[in-house]
Design an enzyme around this catalytic site. Structure first.
Site, short mmCIF file in Angstrom:
data_model
loop_
_atom_site.label_atom_id
_atom_site.label_comp_id
_atom_site.label_asym_id
_atom_site.label_seq_id
_atom_site.Cartn_x
_atom_site.Cartn_y
_atom_site.Cartn_z
CG HIS A 140 -1.82 1.15 1.53
ND1 HIS A 140 -3.03 1.24 1.04
CD2 HIS A 140 -1.50 2.44 1.87
CE1 HIS A 140 -3.50 2.47 1.41
NE2 HIS A 140 -2.60 3.45 1.60
CD GLU A 141 1.51 3.83 3.88
OE1 GLU A 141 2.00 4.64 3.21
OE2 GLU A 141 0.52 3.94 4.57
CD GLU B 225 -4.80 6.77 1.87
OE1 GLU B 225 -4.20 5.39 1.65
OE2 GLU B 225 -4.13 7.61 2.55
CG HIS C 290 0.38 6.24 -0.89
ND1 HIS C 290 -0.79 6.99 -1.35
CD2 HIS C 290 -0.01 5.86 0.42
CE1 HIS C 290 -1.98 6.55 -0.61
NE2 HIS C 290 -1.45 6.00 0.39
CE1 TYR D 236 -6.53 5.31 4.60
CE2 TYR D 236 -7.43 6.99 6.16
CZ TYR D 236 -6.52 6.52 5.73
OH TYR D 236 -5.08 6.95 5.80
CG HIS E 186 -0.47 8.46 -7.00
ND1 HIS E 186 -1.79 8.31 -6.28
CD2 HIS E 186 -0.62 9.13 -8.05
CE1 HIS E 186 -2.59 8.93 -7.15
NE2 HIS E 186 -2.20 9.61 -7.97
#
Length: 700
Positions: free
Chosen positions: A477-478, A506, A481, A619, A484
């Site tokens: 997930h992180e 998110e 980012h 979220y 992105h």
């Protein structure tokens, strides 16, 4: 023929970072690393220089003859100023959260207050606004990204109150500056909060021996740090004794209470007052105006419908936990408390699905997981990552990687990794931007730099850091980012990378969590660190998926409780009832999830109330979009390894950032309109009913 007897000189060693920067020039791009401040004096000097430079640049805009205003000397110039300011703001934010020097952290905190207060004042420069308004009044015909920048710049001035009479405008400015200071203090108090909770070995019955080894502080003394997330979760999920779980919850949910509840009683009424002066009903309405959801009612409606839709499944899950507790305690009247749910959901997984989350850690040694994730992301996005030596390290094990396009070799950006806990460090998981992507005034493109700040289990003396499956999800997930941010092509820093609406930001990363539930993906890196030939058996992964779905309503109702609390505080608390902030938050949390432990103040440690204020609903909102987006990969020929789908994600979502309406980006990626059905299936409530939000409705 004469022969030289001179000895050949050895070739100069290649500096990978210097070579990376040199290659960037061929693509008309710029690669820089942040020049971190090393002393408190340098921190103060940076802020002074940034403020002086910003004022000077704005003076130029403010002094323009109104007949000479252009897009370049007003709107573009303001984006340039904002970019320079954020370089300092971003750098000091990372120092504040990661420096091993407490004095530097404190000074960075104070410096950020000064900088952010000054930044609030920038929106109240009447001379600059006059120039911007004069250009806007010409009703120029602009390219789409330029037009969006103009529209949002003008909108920001309206939202700051520039259309108000001067006395009201001055009061809004004063209140916003005060709010900025209080917000920084609230966040700093969370970072500083520490609490060692001491237990005996008997009191920690059921907790893994490997964990006990790491926290032993005496002959029969074990110190659990309530503020270290993985310490807290390990005990809550595995400690057999209810009293031990309860004691840790009481300590955890009172972290930063003394410092932050008084601040919250000031922050919430301030926000409400500012919103009302600006013509909004509530702070939540003010905040959501610029999001996908558009208003507070739509956000609340979305969460309430999900809450109702999940109720039957939530009740069924709690009943399963209670059965196990009755069996374990012999008490027919046993009930599930806030300090019980993690333990008994874990027991349910073990008993019904024979899944022991702790035993799965052996398949996820940190470095293998990291390398495996790198291979996957490099493949699907057409990238290559090369480790380079950072010129400056704030910790010894800091890593720096250069990201390039695998086909063209174009340098795209850099990311740092700061992955293990330590005293004084930010104690959750996040990606922090350092340098935004942006088309510079000279025509070159500045490529981004980011850092991942995480708190995974530290390596032990006799074994590597072993991640839980949930940790692996978090890592995917992180790092999403980071991708992105790094892959952006937006012309302006305002739209670059993750600078998208807060209820969408998110979604791309939540989508990437799906990868760690796929057998083919896991087999590419997950293996027993003691015997790498051993992979996670298919039946275990199947059981893991079943066990996840078996407790999904519990997990999601907890998320909804946070979102509902956030929206409730930002729609119902005002100057006359500020003292009700804590009891109201506990009431909403208790109604949406389990009753809060008596005399606790979870909201004091709920950092999302600051930068995500009136935005935590995002979220769930983004998760609904993420589940839909994941279907593109699920239906692709190579599934989660599909390069074509990865290229579409890079091209339609990551590269544009917020340079166009994200609704357009989402539909271009999907190739159709959005649907809520994949999300409802994911959380186990099947086809849409009257209790769940309609797909493609105004609430989603």
């Amino acid at each position: 023929m004469a022969f030289s007897t001179a000895t050949a000189r050895p070739a100069e060693p290649v500096d990978p970072l210097a070579d990376f920067k040199k290659r960037a020039a061929k693509f008309n791009t710029v690669i820089n690393l942040p020049q971190f401040e090393l002393t408190t004096n340098q921190v103060r000097a940076s802020v002074s220089q940034t403020i002086a430079g910003g004022n000077k640049a704005l003076d130029v805009v403010g002094a323009l003859e109104l007949s000479t205003v252009t897009f370049e000397n007003t709107i573009r110039a303001l984006d340039d100023v904002g970019y320079q300011i954020r370089l300092t703001d971003n750098r000091l934010s990372v120092l504040k959260e990661t420096s091993t020097n407490s004095a530097l952290r404190e000074t960075a905190t104070d410096a950020l207050k000064e900088l952010e207060e000054w930044m609030v004042g920038l929106e109240y420069r009447e001379d600059v606004y006059r120039a911007v308004k004069a250009f806007a009044d010409t009703k120029p015909t602009l390219a789409s990204e330029d037009a969006k920048l103009l529209a949002e710049t003008v909108r920001d001035y309206r939202r700051a109150g520039l259309d108000l009479p001067k006395p009201q405008r001055d009061e809004v400015e004063r209140q916003r500056k005060e709010l900025s200071r209080l917000t920084t203090d609230f966040e700093s108090n969370i970072t500083k909060a520490q609490k060692a909770v001491k237990f005996t070995k008997n009191e920690l019955e059921g907790v893994p021996a490997s964990f006990l080894e790491q926290i032993k502080t005496g002959a029969d003394e074990y110190s659990v740090m309530a503020n270290i997330t993985w310490h807290y979760l390990t005990v809550e999920e595995t400690a057999k004794r209810e009293e031990s779980r309860k004691r840790l919850v009481l300590e955890h949910d009172n972290l930063a209470r003394a410092e932050n509840i008084p601040l919250l009683k000031k922050i919430l009424p301030l926000r409400d007052g500012i919103a009302k002066k600006l013509g909004y009903r509530t702070w939540a309405d003010y905040q959501t105006e610029v999001k996908m959801v558009k208003n507070a009612l739509a956000a609340s409606d979305f969460l309430e419908k999900l809450k109702s839709g999940l109720q039957p499944k939530f009740d069924a899950e709690v009943a399963e936990y209670r059965k196990i507790k009755v069996k374990e305690t012999g008490d027919d009247n046993a009930r599930i408390n806030i300090w019980d749910w993690r333990y008994f959901s874990n027991q349910l997984k073990k008993e019904k699905y024979t899944i022991d989350a702790e035993q799965l850690r052996v398949y996820f040694p940190y470095q293998r997981v990291l390398d495996g994730m790198f291979r996957i992301y490099q493949r699907i996005f057409g990238l290559k990552f090369d480790r380079v030596e950072p010129p400056y390290k704030w910790i010894g094990d800091l890593q720096l990687y250069a990201v390039s396009d695998s086909e063209s070799d174009e340098p795209l950006g850099l990311f740092y990794l700061d992955m293990f806990p330590r005293e004084g460090k930010y104690n959750h998981f996040a990606e922090f931007g350092l340098i935004d992507g942006k088309l510079l005034p000279g025509g070159k493109y500045q490529r981004p730099v980011v850092t991942l700040v995480c708190n995974f289990p530290s390596p032990a003396r006799d074994r590597p850091s072993l991640l839980s499956h949930s940790d692996v999800e978090t890592l995917f997930h992180e790092f999403g980012h980071a991708m992105h941010a790094i892959l952006t092509r937006a012309r302006y820093s305002r739209f670059s990378g993750t600078s998208v609406p807060g209820d969408f930001v998110e979604a791309p990363s939540q989508m990437l969590e799906n990868w760690v539930w796929d057998k083919k993906v896991l087999d590419s890196f997950a293996a027993d660190y003691r015997d790498p030939s051993k992979k996670i058996p298919a039946e275990i992964l199947g059981k893991l998926k079943e066990s996840k779905l078996a407790v999904e309503a519990t997990r999601y109702r907890r998320q909804l409780s946070f979102g509902l609390t956030d929206l409730t505080l930002h729609t119902q608390i005002h100057e006359d009832n500020a003292k009700e902030a804590l009891p109201l938050s506990n009431k909403v949390l208790s109604e949406a999830f389990f009753p809060m432990a008596p005399d606790t103040a979870f909201v004091a440690y709920f950092g999302h109330l600051m930068r995500y204020d009136a935005g935590y609903y995002g979220y769930a909102w983004a998760d609904a979009i993420a589940a839909d987006m994941a279907t593109v990969f699920e239906q692709a020929p190579d599934g989660y390894f599909d390069r074509s789908a990865g290229h579409r994600l890079r091209q339609e979502i990551y590269e544009p950032g917020d340079s166009r309406d994200v609704n357009i980006s989402i539909e271009k990626f999907l190739g159709r309109q959005r649907s809520l059905e994949p999300f409802l299936n994911k959380i186990g409530i099947g086809k849409r009913s009257d209790n769940t939000p309609a797909a493609n409705s105004s609430t989603q």
